[in-house]
Design an enzyme around this catalytic site. Structure first.
Site, PDB file in Angstrom:
ATOM      1  N   ARG A  22      33.345  41.914 -17.755  1.00 22.01           N
ATOM      2  CA  ARG A  22      33.461  40.607 -17.496  1.00 22.01           C
ATOM      3  C   ARG A  22      34.305  40.048 -18.338  1.00 22.01           C
ATOM      4  NH1 ARG A  22      27.218  41.989 -18.894  1.00 22.01           N
ATOM      5  NH2 ARG A  22      28.458  42.720 -20.496  1.00 22.01           N
ATOM      6  N   ILE A  23      34.675  40.154 -19.580  1.00 21.36           N
ATOM      7  CA  ILE A  23      35.837  39.883 -20.078  1.00 21.36           C
ATOM      8  C   ILE A  23      37.054  40.510 -19.799  1.00 21.36           C
ATOM      9  CG2 ILE A  23      36.690  39.573 -22.578  1.00 21.36           C
ATOM     10  CD1 ILE A  23      33.907  39.836 -23.788  1.00 21.36           C
ATOM     11  N   ARG A  64      35.783  53.876 -16.537  1.00 25.86           N
ATOM     12  CA  ARG A  64      35.377  55.329 -16.005  1.00 25.86           C
ATOM     13  C   ARG A  64      35.253  55.173 -14.522  1.00 25.86           C
ATOM     14  NH1 ARG A  64      30.624  55.222 -20.324  1.00 25.86           N
ATOM     15  NH2 ARG A  64      30.806  53.067 -19.471  1.00 25.86           N
ATOM     16  N   ARG A  80      36.457  46.113 -29.719  1.00 25.23           N
ATOM     17  CA  ARG A  80      35.584  46.725 -30.739  1.00 25.23           C
ATOM     18  C   ARG A  80      36.683  47.454 -31.636  1.00 25.23           C
ATOM     19  NH1 ARG A  80      32.548  43.279 -30.662  1.00 25.23           N
ATOM     20  NH2 ARG A  80      30.367  43.411 -30.789  1.00 25.23           N
ATOM     21  N   ASP A 107      41.995  41.623 -33.400  1.00 22.82           N
ATOM     22  CA  ASP A 107      41.021  40.532 -33.718  1.00 22.82           C
ATOM     23  C   ASP A 107      39.633  41.220 -34.045  1.00 22.82           C
ATOM     24  OD1 ASP A 107      39.751  37.964 -33.647  1.00 22.82           O
ATOM     25  OD2 ASP A 107      38.456  38.567 -31.939  1.00 22.82           O
ATOM     26  N   GLU A 164      35.172  45.705 -40.605  1.00 18.46           N
ATOM     27  CA  GLU A 164      35.218  44.377 -40.872  1.00 18.46           C
ATOM     28  C   GLU A 164      34.235  43.942 -41.871  1.00 18.46           C
ATOM     29  OE1 GLU A 164      34.205  42.555 -37.088  1.00 18.46           O
ATOM     30  OE2 GLU A 164      35.896  43.699 -36.099  1.00 18.46           O
ATOM     31  N   HIS A 173      38.175  38.305 -36.154  1.00 18.99           N
ATOM     32  CA  HIS A 173      37.412  38.694 -35.115  1.00 18.99           C
ATOM     33  C   HIS A 173      36.545  37.313 -34.736  1.00 18.99           C
ATOM     34  CE1 HIS A 173      33.696  41.497 -33.669  1.00 18.99           C
ATOM     35  NE2 HIS A 173      33.853  40.522 -32.789  1.00 18.99           N
TER      36      HIS A 173
HETATM   37  O1  A2R Z   1      33.854  52.518 -17.995  1.00 18.18           O
HETATM   38  P1  A2R Z   1      32.976  51.478 -16.846  1.00 18.18           P
HETATM   39  O2  A2R Z   1      33.285  51.676 -15.674  1.00 18.18           O
HETATM   40  O3  A2R Z   1      31.718  51.459 -17.160  1.00 18.18           O
HETATM   41  O4  A2R Z   1      33.768  50.265 -17.338  1.00 18.18           O
HETATM   42  C1  A2R Z   1      33.539  49.453 -18.539  1.00 18.18           C
HETATM   43  C2  A2R Z   1      34.559  49.915 -19.485  1.00 18.18           C
HETATM   44  N1  A2R Z   1      34.275  50.977 -20.400  1.00 18.18           N
HETATM   45  C3  A2R Z   1      34.963  52.033 -20.561  1.00 18.18           C
HETATM   46  N2  A2R Z   1      36.211  52.202 -19.912  1.00 18.18           N
HETATM   47  C4  A2R Z   1      36.871  53.449 -20.404  1.00 18.18           C
HETATM   48  N3  A2R Z   1      36.123  54.410 -21.021  1.00 18.18           N
HETATM   49  C5  A2R Z   1      34.971  54.201 -21.644  1.00 18.18           C
HETATM   50  N4  A2R Z   1      34.231  55.094 -22.230  1.00 18.18           N
HETATM   51  C6  A2R Z   1      34.377  52.866 -21.523  1.00 18.18           C
HETATM   52  N5  A2R Z   1      33.194  52.567 -21.690  1.00 18.18           N
HETATM   53  C7  A2R Z   1      32.959  51.179 -21.138  1.00 18.18           C
HETATM   54  O5  A2R Z   1      34.387  48.691 -20.587  1.00 18.18           O
HETATM   55  C8  A2R Z   1      33.774  48.068 -18.298  1.00 18.18           C
HETATM   56  O6  A2R Z   1      34.908  47.941 -17.543  1.00 18.18           O
HETATM   57  C9  A2R Z   1      34.249  47.608 -19.460  1.00 18.18           C
HETATM   58  C10 A2R Z   1      33.082  46.733 -20.297  1.00 18.18           C
HETATM   59  O7  A2R Z   1      32.589  45.657 -19.682  1.00 18.18           O
HETATM   60  P2  A2R Z   1      31.324  44.725 -19.631  1.00 18.18           P
HETATM   61  O8  A2R Z   1      30.156  45.658 -19.857  1.00 18.18           O
HETATM   62  O9  A2R Z   1      31.330  43.770 -18.652  1.00 18.18           O
HETATM   63  O10 A2R Z   1      31.418  44.117 -21.254  1.00 18.18           O
HETATM   64  P3  A2R Z   1      32.254  42.856 -21.516  1.00 18.18           P
HETATM   65  O11 A2R Z   1      31.297  41.576 -21.447  1.00 18.18           O
HETATM   66  O12 A2R Z   1      33.425  42.538 -20.831  1.00 18.18           O
HETATM   67  O13 A2R Z   1      32.337  42.983 -23.113  1.00 18.18           O
HETATM   68  C11 A2R Z   1      33.027  44.103 -23.553  1.00 18.18           C
HETATM   69  C12 A2R Z   1      33.108  44.232 -24.979  1.00 18.18           C
HETATM   70  C13 A2R Z   1      31.850  44.050 -25.559  1.00 18.18           C
HETATM   71  O14 A2R Z   1      31.068  45.116 -25.422  1.00 18.18           O
HETATM   72  C14 A2R Z   1      32.229  43.699 -27.163  1.00 18.18           C
HETATM   73  O15 A2R Z   1      32.093  44.831 -27.650  1.00 18.18           O
HETATM   74  C15 A2R Z   1      33.243  43.026 -26.969  1.00 18.18           C
HETATM   75  O16 A2R Z   1      33.744  43.331 -25.780  1.00 18.18           O
HETATM   76  O17 A2R Z   1      33.210  41.743 -27.239  1.00 18.18           O
END
Ligand code: A2R
Length: 313
Positions: free
Chosen positions: A154-155, A175, A231, A255, A260, A279
């Site tokens: 999303r972000i 992934r 993070r 950030d 932290e 942050h």
């Molecule tokens: O890997 P995918 O296809 O699930 O894509 C997600 C990616 N992601 C990863 N990419 C590479 N290796 C990994 N091990 C891995 N784990 C997750 O991160 C997806 O594209 C992205 C997360 O997107 P959303 O779940 O929509 O989270 P949002 O709202 O963009 O927030 C991301 C993070 C939060 O969890 C807070 O830690 C921070 O930004 O505010």
């Protein structure tokens, strides 16, 4: 009229929605308790919800047998032991989407501030160096550069769309490929090698811990720019410091950090090529209010027996 349900507030978050929560429900504040164990024992029979912006572990859940929901303030829910909650039949919610634009704005600002050395330039004017030393040394261009995105959720999507307006060439690593007009790279190391700027916006999970390590930073290279708004745990901070110190990486805009609000002295000392933020990518009045409201709405839905707005388990 039945007594309002008991909500335990843990951690510090924006005072406006926090007060709204206190005005709506019978709330107790964990941090205010002189004896936290006594507080938990007292509210154990009645406490059905936690509104949190802090660590919630299995021991805490065990102390509250009637707990039904942990409403996390923030999209990242890595402070909550979700596996333990699931095992206990407790729902966990977060606050996605309402902060996408805010975080994306700061990510772009950080990218510009880091590449164009805006903090250093500000000091250059204030300390009179413009007069004593003449024009400041040149900086790095942003527009048209190759951007690597680690994370395209999303972000990430909002960041990428903003960067497209900067005429950047955009690719990403996740992934699984996403339905976006940007090139997926299944190999983070290859993405870093092909990027001038790498922006990280992945959640804090065991899998993403130190995903940005020495090889990735070296691949980004001496002119490379690392931006992290996801993070702190995603970046091996020791490796980052070492790479910045000996020039294997050009610069960084951060950030988020591993420990932290403590930031390593080495990063604080680097004023030439590092820009630091506390942050606060989502921390505007409007967005923090919207996040708080979403947390409250999840609690209200739980108490009303309605589907949760943003469950994560
Ligand atoms: O890997 P995918 O296809 O699930 O894509 C997600 C990616 N992601 C990863 N990419 C590479 N290796 C990994 N091990 C891995 N784990 C997750 O991160 C997806 O594209 C992205 C997360 O997107 P959303 O779940 O929509 O989270 P949002 O709202 O963009 O927030 C991301 C993070 C939060 O969890 C807070 O830690 C921070 O930004 O505010």
């Amino acid at each position: 009229m039945p007594a309002a349900p008991e909500v335990l507030i843990i951690g510090d978050y924006y005072h406006v929605p926090r007060q709204r929560l206190i005005d709506t429900y019978a709330c107790r504040i964990y941090e205010d308790a002189a004896d936290p164990a006594a507080l938990l024992a007292e509210i154990a029979p009645s406490c059905r919800a936690i509104a949190s912006h802090a660590r919630v572990d299995d021991a805490l859940m065990a102390a509250l047998p009637n707990l039904g929901v942990i409403a996390n303030f923030g999209v990242g829910f890595d402070l909550v032991d979700v596996a333990a909650a699931t095992k206990r039949g407790i729902k966990v919610t977060n606050t996605p989407d309402v902060l996408n634009d805010e975080v994306a704005d700061l990510a772009v600002g950080l990218m510009l501030a880091t590449s164009r050395q805006m903090i250093k330039a500000d000091a250059y004017v204030r300390t009179g160096r413009w007069i004593s030393d003449g024009n400041m040394p040149f900086t790095q261009r942003v527009w048209g550069k190759r951007l690597g995105m680690l994370g395209m959720g999303r972000i990430g999507r909002e960041i990428a769309d903003r960067c497209a307006a900067f005429k950047m060439e955009i690719a990403y690593h996740t992934r699984t490929p996403k339905d976006v007009p940007y090139r997926h790279n299944p190999d983070l190391l290859a993405l870093a090698a092909d990027s001038d700027i790498l922006i990280s916006v992945v959640p804090g999970t065991p899998e993403t811990r130190h995903i940005i390590n020495t090889p990735v930073l070296e691949a980004l290279g001496p002119q490379g720019v690392l931006i992290n708004v996801g993070r702190g745990s995603a970046v091996d901070e020791q490796a980052l410091v070492a790479c910045l110190q000996d020039g294997r990486l050009g610069s960084a805009g951060l950030d988020v950090f591993e420990d932290e609000p403590r930031v390593t002295d080495a990063l604080i000392a680097m004023t030439e090529n590092v820009v630091l933020q506390p942050h606060h990518a989502s921390a505007t009045h409007d967005t923090r209010d919207a996040m708080g409201q979403m947390m409250i709405d999840n609690i209200a839905a739980h108490f009303a027996g309605q589907p949760l707005i943003s469950p994560v388990n």
